[in-house]
Design an enzyme around this catalytic site. Structure first.
Site, PDB file in Angstrom:
ATOM      1  N   SER A  31       0.843  -1.193   0.000  1.00  0.00           N
ATOM      2  CA  SER A  31       0.000   0.000   0.000  1.00  0.00           C
ATOM      3  C   SER A  31       0.879   1.244   0.000  1.00  0.00           C
ATOM      4  O   SER A  31       1.983   1.241   0.557  1.00  0.00           O
ATOM      5  CB  SER A  31      -0.886   0.018   1.249  1.00  0.00           C
ATOM      6  OG  SER A  31      -1.566   1.254   1.376  1.00  0.00           O
ATOM      7  N   TYR A  33      -1.274  -0.982  10.436  1.00  0.00           N
ATOM      8  CA  TYR A  33      -1.461  -1.285   9.019  1.00  0.00           C
ATOM      9  C   TYR A  33      -0.335  -0.686   8.181  1.00  0.00           C
ATOM     10  O   TYR A  33       0.266  -1.365   7.344  1.00  0.00           O
ATOM     11  CB  TYR A  33      -2.806  -0.761   8.539  1.00  0.00           C
ATOM     12  CG  TYR A  33      -3.062  -1.046   7.076  1.00  0.00           C
ATOM     13  CD1 TYR A  33      -3.410  -2.329   6.660  1.00  0.00           C
ATOM     14  CD2 TYR A  33      -2.933  -0.049   6.116  1.00  0.00           C
ATOM     15  CE1 TYR A  33      -3.628  -2.610   5.313  1.00  0.00           C
ATOM     16  CE2 TYR A  33      -3.148  -0.318   4.772  1.00  0.00           C
ATOM     17  CZ  TYR A  33      -3.487  -1.599   4.377  1.00  0.00           C
ATOM     18  OH  TYR A  33      -3.696  -1.863   3.036  1.00  0.00           O
TER      19      TYR A  33
END
Length: 231
Positions: A133, A156
């Site tokens: 990401s 995350y």
């Protein structure tokens, strides 16, 4: 015929990747933890289903054995399974929270890659694509003009930084197999309440491009649908 195995492929980016690669002529194996959802997704896109829980060594090894018995080889491995983690203030995060996120997003990639290496080594053009990401990019998260620069999600984001580094290290350690990390971009998925401006098709462009690119493609890169990214 190119054989592709995709983890977390029962919905969103994983399922769309499976659909597009079946359409491109790949033999696709949909890997998912939930048998009911996994089978439904596989039937919908014209793929075969194999149950896999990337947090469980025995499950991962059983999935690799199943693919070895049926397909015999894997040309493309897409490590797509991931979790966003708890929506908890940073000061309340625990080590257990961190372990749960990393167990899927990072350790899951290690488990699956290790188990599927013998199948990848049977391929004439093996490729591993790890879903990361832009939220794991130091460049993007330090840019106040980018959406990534306004997100605070310690577990995350750090897990995705680890995914990118893990990918580049695998590329160096295993030069016979191409490893690349892909940032799908801000795509409308369950992760963000379908708020992302990109469609699932746009979010899978980079994975599909790599998976259908043929021999001599890149390795050790972080890419999105527009090309190579800084990280």
């Amino acid at each position: 015929m190119t054989t592709t195995f995709i983890t977390g492929a029962n919905k969103s980016l994983g399922r769309e990747t499976a659909r597009r690669l079946v359409e491109a002529g790949h033999t696709v194996v949909v890997g998912a933890r939930d048998p009911q959802r996994g089978r439904a997704a596989a039937e919908a896109v014209g793929a075969r289903f194999v149950q896999i829980d990337v947090t469980d060594d025995a499950s991962v090894e059983a999935a690799a054995a199943d693919v070895a018995a049926h397909e015999g080889t894997v040309d493309v491995l897409v490590n797509n399974a991931g979790v966003s983690g708890p929506q908890t203030p940073a000061e309340e995060l625990t080590a257990a929270d961190a372990l749960a996120v990393y167990d899927v997003n990072v350790f899951g990639i290690v488990r699956v890659t290790r188990a599927f290496l013998p199948l990848l080594r049977r391929s004439a053009n093996p490729l591993v694509v790890n879903l990361t990401s832009g939220l794991g990019s130091f460049a993007a998260t330090h840019d106040p003009d980018r959406v990534e620069g306004r997100v605070v999600a310690p577990l995350y984001t750090s897990s995705k930084s680890a995914v990118t580094m893990l990918t580049t290290q695998y590329a160096k350690a295993l030069p016979g197999i191409r490893f690349n990390a892909v940032d799908p971009g801000y795509t409308a998925t369950d992760f963000n309440g379908h708020s992302g401006p990109q469609t699932l098709t746009e979010g899978t462009d980079a994975v599909v491009e790599l998976a259908t690119g043929g021999p001599g493609g890149p390795t050790g890169q972080l890419r999105d649908r527009h090309g190579v990214l800084a990280w």
